[in-house]
Design a protein around this motif. Structure first.
Motif, mmCIF file in Angstrom:
data_model
loop_
_atom_site.group_PDB
_atom_site.id
_atom_site.type_symbol
_atom_site.label_atom_id
_atom_site.label_comp_id
_atom_site.label_asym_id
_atom_site.label_seq_id
_atom_site.Cartn_x
_atom_site.Cartn_y
_atom_site.Cartn_z
ATOM 1 N N HIS A 49 0.845 -1.197 0.000
ATOM 2 C CA HIS A 49 0.000 0.000 0.000
ATOM 3 C C HIS A 49 0.880 1.247 0.000
ATOM 4 N N VAL A 50 1.476 1.549 -1.149
ATOM 5 C CA VAL A 50 2.314 2.744 -1.248
ATOM 6 C C VAL A 50 1.445 3.967 -1.516
ATOM 7 N N HIS A 51 1.998 5.128 -1.255
ATOM 8 C CA HIS A 51 1.316 6.370 -1.609
ATOM 9 C C HIS A 51 2.340 7.400 -2.072
ATOM 10 N N LEU A 52 1.847 8.535 -2.538
ATOM 11 C CA LEU A 52 2.701 9.612 -3.027
ATOM 12 C C LEU A 52 2.753 10.718 -1.986
ATOM 13 N N GLU A 53 3.950 11.155 -1.668
ATOM 14 C CA GLU A 53 4.151 12.330 -0.810
ATOM 15 C C GLU A 53 4.574 13.471 -1.724
ATOM 16 N N ILE A 68 1.072 16.927 0.345
ATOM 17 C CA ILE A 68 -0.152 16.285 -0.144
ATOM 18 C C ILE A 68 0.083 14.778 -0.191
ATOM 19 N N HIS A 69 -0.868 14.005 0.334
ATOM 20 C CA HIS A 69 -0.814 12.549 0.250
ATOM 21 C C HIS A 69 -1.776 12.100 -0.847
ATOM 22 N N ALA A 70 -1.270 11.322 -1.794
ATOM 23 C CA ALA A 70 -2.104 10.817 -2.886
ATOM 24 C C ALA A 70 -1.895 9.315 -3.015
ATOM 25 N N HIS A 71 -2.966 8.606 -3.388
ATOM 26 C CA HIS A 71 -2.901 7.147 -3.528
ATOM 27 C C HIS A 71 -2.978 6.768 -5.000
ATOM 28 N N PRO A 72 -2.085 5.901 -5.474
ATOM 29 C CA PRO A 72 -2.189 5.408 -6.856
ATOM 30 C C PRO A 72 -3.485 4.633 -7.053
ATOM 31 N N VAL A 73 -4.076 4.765 -8.240
ATOM 32 C CA VAL A 73 -5.287 4.006 -8.553
ATOM 33 C C VAL A 73 -4.956 2.525 -8.658
ATOM 34 N N ASN A 74 -3.816 2.216 -9.252
ATOM 35 C CA ASN A 74 -3.387 0.822 -9.406
ATOM 36 C C ASN A 74 -2.194 0.562 -8.495
ATOM 37 N N GLU A 75 -2.441 -0.083 -7.353
ATOM 38 C CA GLU A 75 -1.373 -0.336 -6.382
ATOM 39 C C GLU A 75 -0.571 -1.587 -6.720
ATOM 40 N N ASP A 76 -0.957 -2.280 -7.789
ATOM 41 C CA ASP A 76 -0.237 -3.493 -8.167
ATOM 42 C C ASP A 76 1.080 -3.193 -8.879
ATOM 43 N N GLU A 77 1.282 -1.927 -9.279
ATOM 44 C CA GLU A 77 2.530 -1.568 -9.942
ATOM 45 C C GLU A 77 3.702 -1.730 -8.962
ATOM 46 N N PHE A 97 6.148 -0.204 -7.505
ATOM 47 C CA PHE A 97 6.772 1.042 -7.082
ATOM 48 C C PHE A 97 7.680 0.771 -5.888
ATOM 49 N N ALA A 98 8.857 1.370 -5.907
ATOM 50 C CA ALA A 98 9.790 1.236 -4.791
ATOM 51 C C ALA A 98 9.753 2.506 -3.948
ATOM 52 N N VAL A 99 9.789 2.324 -2.647
ATOM 53 C CA VAL A 99 9.772 3.461 -1.728
ATOM 54 C C VAL A 99 11.008 4.319 -1.956
ATOM 55 N N GLY A 100 10.799 5.631 -2.045
ATOM 56 C CA GLY A 100 11.897 6.569 -2.261
ATOM 57 C C GLY A 100 12.041 7.016 -3.697
ATOM 58 N N MET A 101 11.277 6.406 -4.629
ATOM 59 C CA MET A 101 11.347 6.823 -6.035
ATOM 60 C C MET A 101 10.901 8.275 -6.199
ATOM 61 N N PHE A 102 11.625 9.031 -7.033
ATOM 62 C CA PHE A 102 11.260 10.414 -7.340
ATOM 63 C C PHE A 102 10.037 10.429 -8.263
ATOM 64 N N VAL A 103 9.110 11.336 -7.982
ATOM 65 C CA VAL A 103 7.837 11.392 -8.708
ATOM 66 C C VAL A 103 7.615 12.789 -9.275
ATOM 67 N N GLU A 104 7.140 12.853 -10.520
ATOM 68 C CA GLU A 104 6.617 14.085 -11.105
ATOM 69 C C GLU A 104 5.111 13.909 -11.254
ATOM 70 N N ALA A 105 4.351 14.828 -10.698
ATOM 71 C CA ALA A 105 2.894 14.728 -10.751
ATOM 72 C C ALA A 105 2.314 15.978 -11.405
ATOM 73 N N TYR A 106 1.164 15.802 -12.069
ATOM 74 C CA TYR A 106 0.535 16.890 -12.814
ATOM 75 C C TYR A 106 -0.934 16.979 -12.435
ATOM 76 N N PHE A 107 -1.322 18.155 -11.960
ATOM 77 C CA PHE A 107 -2.716 18.428 -11.608
ATOM 78 C C PHE A 107 -3.362 19.256 -12.715
ATOM 79 N N SER A 108 -4.662 19.063 -12.906
ATOM 80 C CA SER A 108 -5.427 19.866 -13.849
ATOM 81 C C SER A 108 -6.472 20.658 -13.075
ATOM 82 N N ASN A 109 -6.703 21.913 -13.522
ATOM 83 C CA ASN A 109 -7.602 22.788 -12.785
ATOM 84 C C ASN A 109 -8.423 23.631 -13.764
ATOM 85 N N ASP A 110 -9.653 23.976 -13.370
ATOM 86 C CA ASP A 110 -10.527 24.864 -14.147
ATOM 87 C C ASP A 110 -10.736 24.349 -15.575
#
Length: 371
Positions: free
Chosen positions: A214-218, A266-275, A277-290
């Motif tokens: 059960h990983v998540h994104l910080e 911000i804490h975010a949960h992946p939709v597919n947790e079966d991937e 993912f290794a703890v500590g991996m660098f993440v780029e995330a993109y939000f959409s607004n309006d």
């Protein structure tokens, strides 16, 4: 003479207007169209949103991370685990050896025996008090001795339980100078700080276990963008060090304070947790607004000429030719392979556009136009 001059002036103005009307026109024969990499299409409605980028890392919730240490000092007598090994909750992690462990067990056994005597003495004097054979003072002394020993034995029993020592075995006279430390959760060994024969004190971190089911994104979101995000919002993220593959996630929690970097966690949960993912991996995330609906064309329909973006709209189709008009448009951000179609000049939005091959066509004109 005045009349003749006026007629010539009017004729020149008419020619200039006609030339200006055709200066943005490009003609393509149907044979060229068929043989080239050209395609026609109409503008379509697409949803465009303001997009902003944040960074962060893959992590696990606190209850999926265990820092293993010992409550007691001792020498490591057994350890076989390495980083990456998988363990189940309750598996043996290591054993510690210390002669002082025997003394604790002896104290427990002796005090437990004394407790049994004081308990029987307390019960006997309680009955004597009821029969008024002894004084209240004598009874209180027996009660005090019993309660004090009971507290001491219970404390020693809790200590032995922390050592994972079987108290029934101790009372049977089976003492040990080794204690075992077991895995508090299931997961993978992330850190190992001990080795065989090493002396360990009770402040040393022995191992770290991570349950990566059960990983998540910080994510760290800048102050100016925090109000654009709400709990439950979706986002795209990728692990740039691995690939450009995009994954989906949703916002689970939003931090309550701004840190020293003027950002909010911000804490975010992946939709597919079966991937994987290794703890500590660098993440780029993109939000959409309006989100907004905009008339748009594929990005291949837009061509750059003289540092200005254009599209080519079909204005006339003859038996042998296609006539296109170049329309200057705004250079707006691309999303999902489309760009909004906005121009300061009016144009017929329902007419077809050249959606592919425009760049080659404009370059083929050598910067000029077919009048």
């Amino acid at each position: 003479m005045l009349s003749c001059t006026d007629e010539k002036t009017a004729e020149n103005e008419e020619n200039q207007q006609e030339e200006h009307a055709h200066e943005d026109e490009i003609v393509l024969t149907k044979a060229q169209f068929e043989n080239g990499n050209f395609r026609l299409g109409k503008a379509v409605l697409q949803t465009f949103s303001e997009s902003f980028r944040v960074t962060g890392m893959i992590d696990v919730p606190p209850n999926n991370r265990a820092l293993v240490s010992s409550f007691f000092n001792g020498f490591v007598s057994k350890t076989t685990l390495l980083v990456g090994d998988e363990v189940q909750k309750g598996d043996l992690l290591l054993q510690l050896k210390n002669p002082e462990f025997i003394q604790l067990q002896q104290n427990y056994a002796e005090n437990h025996s004394e407790l049994e005597y004081l308990q029987s003495e307390f019960q006997r004097k309680q009955n004597l008090l009821a029969d008024q054979v002894i004084s209240e003072k004598v009874f209180q002394k027996a009660k005090s001795d019993y309660m004090r020993m009971k507290a001491k034995v219970e404390g020693l029993q809790k200590t032995l339980q922390l050592m994972n020592v079987n108290t029934k075995s101790v009372l049977a006279g089976n003492y040990t100078d080794e204690i075992s430390i077991y895995a508090p959760i299931s997961g993978k060994i992330a850190k190992v700080n001990v080795a065989q024969g090493m002396y360990l004190d009770n402040s040393t971190l022995i191992m770290e276990i991570l349950d990566t089911d059960h990983v998540h994104l910080e994510l760290d979101v800048f102050e100016k963008d925090v109000l654009k995000i709400k709990k439950g919002d979706s986002l795209n993220f990728k692990i740039p060090e691995i690939s450009n593959q995009s994954y989906r996630a949703y916002v689970r929690l939003i931090g309550a304070e701004i840190n020293e970097k003027r950002s909010v966690r911000i804490h975010a949960h992946p939709v597919n947790e079966d991937e994987n993912f290794a703890v500590g991996m660098f993440v780029e995330a993109y939000f959409s607004n309006d989100p907004k609906q905009e008339i748009s064309l594929p990005t291949t329909a837009f061509v750059d000429q003289d540092n200005q973006l254009h599209v080519l709209q079909l204005t006339e189709e003859t038996a042998d030719e296609y006539h296109f008009k170049m329309i200057e448009v705004e250079n707006l951000p691309e999303q999902n392979g489309f760009k909004p179609l906005q121009s300061k000049k009016s144009f017929a939005k329902e007419k077809p556009f050249l959606t592919q091959g425009g760049f080659d066509l404009v370059e083929g004109e050598g910067g000029g136009h077919d009048h």
